[in-house]
Design a protein around this motif. Structure first.
Motif, PDB file in Angstrom:
ATOM      1  N   ARG A  72      21.732 -22.627 -43.637  1.00 23.39           N
ATOM      2  CA  ARG A  72      22.471 -21.373 -43.817  1.00 23.39           C
ATOM      3  C   ARG A  72      22.074 -20.718 -45.133  1.00 23.39           C
ATOM      4  O   ARG A  72      21.972 -21.379 -46.159  1.00 23.39           O
ATOM      5  N   ASP A  86      22.975 -16.253 -49.488  1.00 30.08           N
ATOM      6  CA  ASP A  86      23.294 -14.833 -49.625  1.00 30.08           C
ATOM      7  C   ASP A  86      23.850 -14.317 -48.301  1.00 30.08           C
ATOM      8  O   ASP A  86      23.120 -14.191 -47.314  1.00 30.08           O
ATOM      9  N   ASN A  87      25.135 -13.995 -48.275  1.00 32.52           N
ATOM     10  CA  ASN A  87      25.776 -13.541 -47.036  1.00 32.52           C
ATOM     11  C   ASN A  87      25.260 -12.199 -46.537  1.00 32.52           C
ATOM     12  O   ASN A  87      25.544 -11.811 -45.414  1.00 32.52           O
ATOM     13  N   HIS A  88      24.523 -11.476 -47.360  1.00 34.85           N
ATOM     14  CA  HIS A  88      24.021 -10.162 -46.969  1.00 34.85           C
ATOM     15  C   HIS A  88      22.536 -10.175 -46.643  1.00 34.85           C
ATOM     16  O   HIS A  88      21.973  -9.144 -46.285  1.00 34.85           O
ATOM     17  N   GLN A  93      20.251 -15.025 -41.727  1.00 34.84           N
ATOM     18  CA  GLN A  93      21.441 -15.730 -42.182  1.00 34.84           C
ATOM     19  C   GLN A  93      21.313 -17.229 -41.975  1.00 34.84           C
ATOM     20  O   GLN A  93      21.945 -18.006 -42.665  1.00 34.84           O
TER      21      GLN A  93
END
Length: 108
Positions: free
Chosen positions: A26, A29-31, A35
């Motif tokens: 995973r 960085d969520n952006h 992902q």
């Protein structure tokens, strides 16, 4: 031939143990995209998959004097991936569409 550093010794003969690279990873960085990536075995090597580039065949590499995989290269006609493990963090360099990006992944 004498070696002054352990890392200068040749790797042991035999296949590379790809186990440290395998699994779901995973992105920190969520952006960022992708992902997530998945690395799994494929006859004669490994395959790296993410929604952005589908499946990309690759090969794993061990460090000098080791059998466990610490890095990989994977490529097809759309993307070139170079990745390595750093303290159980997977660092992935992605070259695609004339762009470069580096992402950091943790085991999911």
């Amino acid at each position: 031939m004498q070696h002054t550093r352990t890392q200068d010794k040749a790797a042991p003969p035999g296949p590379v143990d790809v186990e440290p690279l395998l699994g779901h990873w995973r992105n920190y960085d969520n952006h960022a995209h992708p992902q997530q990536v998945e690395i799994r075995r494929r006859a004669g090597g490994i395959v790296v998959e993410a929604p952005e580039w589908s499946e990309v065949d690759g090969v794993a590499f061990a460090g000098p004097g080791a059998a466990e995989a610490v890095a990989l290269l994977a490529a097809d006609d759309r993307v070139f991936l170079a990745a390595y493990l750093n303290k159980r963090l997977l660092v992935v360099d992605c070259y695609a569409d004339n762009h470069f990006r580096r992402d950091h992944f943790y085991p999911a």
